[in-house]
Design a protein around this motif. Structure first.
Motif, mmCIF file in Angstrom:
data_model
loop_
_atom_site.group_PDB
_atom_site.id
_atom_site.type_symbol
_atom_site.label_atom_id
_atom_site.label_comp_id
_atom_site.label_asym_id
_atom_site.label_seq_id
_atom_site.Cartn_x
_atom_site.Cartn_y
_atom_site.Cartn_z
ATOM 1 N N LEU A 261 0.815 -1.210 0.000
ATOM 2 C CA LEU A 261 0.000 0.000 0.000
ATOM 3 C C LEU A 261 0.849 1.260 0.000
ATOM 4 C CD1 LEU A 261 -2.613 -1.114 2.665
ATOM 5 C CD2 LEU A 261 -2.753 -1.318 0.189
ATOM 6 N N ILE A 262 0.597 2.107 -0.985
ATOM 7 C CA ILE A 262 1.278 3.395 -1.076
ATOM 8 C C ILE A 262 0.244 4.496 -0.852
ATOM 9 C CG2 ILE A 262 2.627 4.966 -2.523
ATOM 10 C CD1 ILE A 262 3.595 2.516 -4.088
ATOM 11 N N GLY A 263 0.495 5.325 0.143
ATOM 12 C CA GLY A 263 -0.375 6.472 0.414
ATOM 13 C C GLY A 263 0.250 7.717 -0.187
ATOM 14 N N ARG A 264 -0.453 8.355 -1.104
ATOM 15 C CA ARG A 264 0.048 9.563 -1.772
ATOM 16 C C ARG A 264 -0.418 10.785 -0.994
ATOM 17 N NH1 ARG A 264 -2.692 12.598 -5.972
ATOM 18 N NH2 ARG A 264 -1.223 13.915 -7.108
ATOM 19 N N VAL A 265 0.533 11.628 -0.616
ATOM 20 C CA VAL A 265 0.231 12.866 0.081
ATOM 21 C C VAL A 265 0.675 14.017 -0.817
ATOM 22 C CG1 VAL A 265 0.686 14.286 2.118
ATOM 23 C CG2 VAL A 265 0.514 11.789 2.343
ATOM 24 N N VAL A 266 -0.294 14.812 -1.263
ATOM 25 C CA VAL A 266 0.013 15.993 -2.078
ATOM 26 C C VAL A 266 0.417 17.097 -1.111
ATOM 27 C CG1 VAL A 266 -0.911 17.690 -3.693
ATOM 28 C CG2 VAL A 266 -1.548 15.268 -3.897
ATOM 29 N N VAL A 267 1.646 17.582 -1.254
ATOM 30 C CA VAL A 267 2.231 18.441 -0.230
ATOM 31 C C VAL A 267 1.952 19.930 -0.448
ATOM 32 C CG1 VAL A 267 4.378 19.071 0.950
ATOM 33 C CG2 VAL A 267 4.002 16.709 0.241
ATOM 34 N N PHE A 268 2.570 20.554 -1.429
ATOM 35 C CA PHE A 268 2.509 22.014 -1.514
ATOM 36 C C PHE A 268 1.423 22.566 -2.433
ATOM 37 C CE2 PHE A 268 6.982 21.236 -0.148
ATOM 38 C CZ PHE A 268 6.835 21.743 1.135
ATOM 39 N N GLN A 269 0.862 21.764 -3.313
ATOM 40 C CA GLN A 269 -0.309 22.230 -4.066
ATOM 41 C C GLN A 269 -1.526 21.806 -3.256
ATOM 42 O OE1 GLN A 269 -1.047 21.962 -8.519
ATOM 43 N NE2 GLN A 269 -2.550 20.514 -7.759
ATOM 44 N N ASP A 270 -2.036 22.719 -2.453
ATOM 45 C CA ASP A 270 -3.110 22.376 -1.521
ATOM 46 C C ASP A 270 -4.124 23.522 -1.440
ATOM 47 O OD1 ASP A 270 -4.754 21.623 0.588
ATOM 48 O OD2 ASP A 270 -3.104 20.810 1.766
ATOM 49 N N PRO A 271 -5.072 23.560 -2.378
ATOM 50 C CA PRO A 271 -6.045 24.649 -2.360
ATOM 51 C C PRO A 271 -6.914 24.664 -1.106
ATOM 52 C CG PRO A 271 -6.563 23.059 -4.108
ATOM 53 C CD PRO A 271 -5.264 22.647 -3.506
ATOM 54 N N TYR A 272 -7.143 23.503 -0.499
ATOM 55 C CA TYR A 272 -7.981 23.454 0.697
ATOM 56 C C TYR A 272 -7.294 24.118 1.884
ATOM 57 C CZ TYR A 272 -10.413 20.150 -2.260
ATOM 58 O OH TYR A 272 -11.065 19.581 -3.317
ATOM 59 N N LEU A 273 -6.052 23.729 2.127
ATOM 60 C CA LEU A 273 -5.313 24.335 3.229
ATOM 61 C C LEU A 273 -5.085 25.824 2.969
ATOM 62 C CD1 LEU A 273 -3.833 24.111 5.930
ATOM 63 C CD2 LEU A 273 -1.782 23.406 4.659
ATOM 64 N N ALA A 274 -4.758 26.178 1.743
ATOM 65 C CA ALA A 274 -4.494 27.587 1.420
ATOM 66 C C ALA A 274 -5.715 28.464 1.687
ATOM 67 C CB ALA A 274 -4.058 27.721 -0.038
ATOM 68 N N ARG A 275 -6.907 27.964 1.379
ATOM 69 C CA ARG A 275 -8.121 28.753 1.602
ATOM 70 C C ARG A 275 -8.535 28.753 3.083
ATOM 71 N NH1 ARG A 275 -7.942 29.348 -3.259
ATOM 72 N NH2 ARG A 275 -9.152 29.208 -5.084
ATOM 73 N N ALA A 276 -8.316 27.633 3.748
ATOM 74 C CA ALA A 276 -8.659 27.558 5.176
ATOM 75 C C ALA A 276 -7.677 28.352 6.031
ATOM 76 C CB ALA A 276 -8.700 26.103 5.631
ATOM 77 N N ARG A 277 -6.423 28.388 5.593
ATOM 78 C CA ARG A 277 -5.367 29.073 6.336
ATOM 79 C C ARG A 277 -4.571 29.967 5.384
ATOM 80 N NH1 ARG A 277 -3.106 26.942 11.011
ATOM 81 N NH2 ARG A 277 -1.927 28.867 10.900
ATOM 82 N N PRO A 278 -5.121 31.115 5.014
ATOM 83 C CA PRO A 278 -4.420 32.005 4.074
ATOM 84 C C PRO A 278 -3.026 32.409 4.541
ATOM 85 C CG PRO A 278 -6.669 32.765 4.460
ATOM 86 C CD PRO A 278 -6.423 31.638 5.413
ATOM 87 N N ASP A 279 -2.777 32.364 5.844
ATOM 88 C CA ASP A 279 -1.448 32.712 6.360
ATOM 89 C C ASP A 279 -0.402 31.687 5.944
ATOM 90 O OD1 ASP A 279 -2.992 30.994 8.156
ATOM 91 O OD2 ASP A 279 -1.287 31.120 9.539
ATOM 92 N N LEU A 280 -0.822 30.501 5.492
ATOM 93 C CA LEU A 280 0.097 29.463 5.048
ATOM 94 C C LEU A 280 0.231 29.410 3.529
ATOM 95 C CD1 LEU A 280 -1.015 26.520 7.393
ATOM 96 C CD2 LEU A 280 0.796 28.216 7.769
ATOM 97 N N ALA A 281 -0.526 30.244 2.839
ATOM 98 C CA ALA A 281 -0.590 30.187 1.374
ATOM 99 C C ALA A 281 0.531 30.977 0.711
ATOM 100 C CB ALA A 281 -1.937 30.722 0.894
ATOM 101 N N VAL A 282 0.749 30.645 -0.555
ATOM 102 C CA VAL A 282 1.570 31.484 -1.441
ATOM 103 C C VAL A 282 0.668 32.648 -1.837
ATOM 104 C CG1 VAL A 282 2.748 31.579 -3.664
ATOM 105 C CG2 VAL A 282 2.899 29.505 -2.266
#
Length: 196
Positions: free
Chosen positions: A9-30
């Motif tokens: 089993l390989i779990g894929r974690v998308v790291v820096f392209q993250d529209p959900y985190l960026a919108r929920a936490r704009p302080d963490l966004a580019v």
């Protein structure tokens, strides 16, 4: 159940392209220079590779997946943005550290946190990243010091005319993949990372 059936089993974690985190936490966004959230032409927001809170968030997700039984965690989008108006990006807390070192440091951080869980760590990188600096911070030679496997995305459609000394890489997919893998073998020489 899946392990009993002999599946890996390989779990894929998308790291820096993250529209959900960026919108929920704009302080963490580019950001853009006006302070708004930067997005690609397709409207996808990214989070800041310089921000260690983003590192912790993603590696915590990876650790939860490891504890849930995944054998390997593949860290994807471990890079800076490449699509859209990348010249308009603003990275709060940006340092003078080269992009390649930032991404390699993230891989080292992931390795330190995930190794005790007994999970393999891998990353997907652009095929051309072993041939030349493509500006996204992926330096396979540096990343390979901290991961078990590297998955080069040697998709001929991602190569422009003239890359790898080929007039049309798409017209010669076998040669494109072959030359890409040769460059990766050179970059990973002496590394513990497996080329997948």
């Amino acid at each position: 159940m899946l392990h009993r059936k002999g599946l890996y089993l390989i779990g894929r974690v998308v790291v820096f392209q993250d529209p959900y985190l960026a919108r929920a936490r704009p302080d963490l966004a580019v950001h853009r220079s006006d302070g708004s959230i930067w997005t690609t032409g397709a409207g996808l927001a990214w989070v800041n590779p310089y921000d260690r809170r983003v590192w912790d968030y993603n590696v915590s997700i990876a650790a939860a997946a490891a504890r849930a039984g995944f054998d390997e965690i593949m860290l994807d989008y471990t890079r800076f943005p490449s699509d859209g108006d990348v010249e308009a990006t603003v990275y709060p807390g940006r340092t003078s550290e080269p992009r390649g070192q930032v991404i390699a440091d993230f891989a080292a951080y992931a390795e330190r946190r995930l190794a005790p869980l007994g999970v393999r760590v891998s990353t997907a990188v652009f095929g051309l990243s072993a041939t030349r600096d493509i500006g996204v911070g992926q330096v396979p030679r540096w990343i390979s010091r901290h991961v078990d496997d590297i998955h080069p995305m040697a998709y001929p459609v991602l190569y422009g005319g003239g890359e790898l000394g080929l007039v049309s890489p798409c017209a010669e997919p076998g040669e494109t993949v072959f030359r890409t893998l040769l460059d990766f073998k050179r970059q990973l020489r002496g590394s513990r990372a497996q080329l997948i």
